[in-house]
Design an enzyme around this catalytic site. Structure first.
Site, short mmCIF file in Angstrom:
data_model
loop_
_atom_site.label_atom_id
_atom_site.label_comp_id
_atom_site.label_asym_id
_atom_site.label_seq_id
_atom_site.Cartn_x
_atom_site.Cartn_y
_atom_site.Cartn_z
N ASP A 101 15.35 50.29 45.72
CA ASP A 101 14.50 49.12 45.57
C ASP A 101 13.54 49.25 44.49
OD1 ASP A 101 15.97 48.53 47.80
OD2 ASP A 101 14.04 48.96 49.20
N1 URA Z 1 15.88 52.38 52.12
C1 URA Z 1 15.31 51.34 51.45
O1 URA Z 1 14.62 50.35 52.19
N2 URA Z 1 15.01 51.19 50.16
C2 URA Z 1 15.26 52.10 49.25
O2 URA Z 1 15.36 51.71 47.95
C3 URA Z 1 16.18 52.97 49.72
C4 URA Z 1 16.36 53.35 51.20
#
Ligand code: URA
Length: 236
Positions: free
Chosen positions: A105
């Site tokens: 993310d």
């Molecule tokens: N889980 C998440 O919530 N975000 C990420 O970027 C990776 C795993």
């Protein structure tokens, strides 16, 4: 698969096999940056970069994979309509175009593989290989052991159980808890949604390791090249 250099050049549509021999003799063909004038050298075009007059031949690029420490605020796409910074802009001294394997993310930092090896990326993203990913998570509040157990056993996300996870509590402060969680799935915002589902929003998320490839002391925005041994370790 290894082939004779002149055959590779002919198959890539550069010229005939005989003309390719002439190009090699004239020192106009390089393999990984080194001129090859010897005739009949055998190489694997998928593993080495072959150039003629300085230009790479079709389908021949050296496969490169790096482990990047993705900083917060970068998107794991090759372009962004909203103009946000993209992870590929952090890869500075590599001619090949590397793309991210999976995603992190915008607000998540940490270990991200970047490669130009499509086959490798496909394999790594296949659930069959179950590559573990280790995250450091900071959540709001103090989580009860029963909730940790529920998350470890699997909870319902979008009507589907999550696969078993491993969680260990590392540190508690007055208002937050820091934990490590290991999962091998890569569903969208999975770690954030898992903790949200049990009432503990995530306030910081960092991927510490991809398989056994750990970030170590790699600073945010920096990367290191992975060796064939590093890559093989992912499939063990
Ligand atoms: N889980 C998440 O919530 N975000 C990420 O970027 C990776 C795993």
């Amino acid at each position: 698969m290894e082939e004779r250099l002149q055959k590779i050049l002919a198959q890539a549509g550069v010229c005939s096999r005989r003309a390719a021999e002439e190009l090699i003799r004239q020192g106009r063909v390089k393999v990984d940056g080194t001129i090859v004038t010897e005739m009949g050298v055998k190489i694997d075009p998928n593993r080495h970069r072959i150039t003629v007059n300085g230009r790479p031949i079709q389908g021949s690029e050296k496969k490169i994979t790096v482990l990047l420490n993705k900083p917060k605020g970068f998107v794991t796409t090759m372009s962004d309509p909203q103009g946000r910074p993209i992870v590929s802009s952090l890869i500075k001294d590599i001619d090949e175009r590397l793309f991210p394997v999976g995603r992190l993310d915008l607000d998540t930092e940490g270990a991200l593989l970047m490669t130009n090896d499509g086959e490798l990326a496909q394999k790594l993203l296949h659930p069959k290989f179950e590559v573990n990913k280790t995250y450091q998570v900071t959540i709001l509040g103090h989580i009860e052991p029963q909730k940790i157990q529920a998350l470890e056993q699997g909870i319902d996300l979008d009507g589907r159980q999550t696969w078993p996870a491993k969680i260990s509590v590392r540190e508690k402060s007055e208002k937050t808890t820091s934990l490590h969680i290991i999962i091998h799935e890569g569903r969208k915002r999975q770690v954030r949604r898992m903790f949200e589902a049990v009432g503990h929003p995530v306030i910081h998320l960092k991927r510490l390791a991809y398989g056994n490839l750990r970030l170590g002391n790699l600073s945010p925005g920096k990367y290191r090249f992975l060796s064939p041994k590093d890559l093989a370790s992912l499939f063990r």
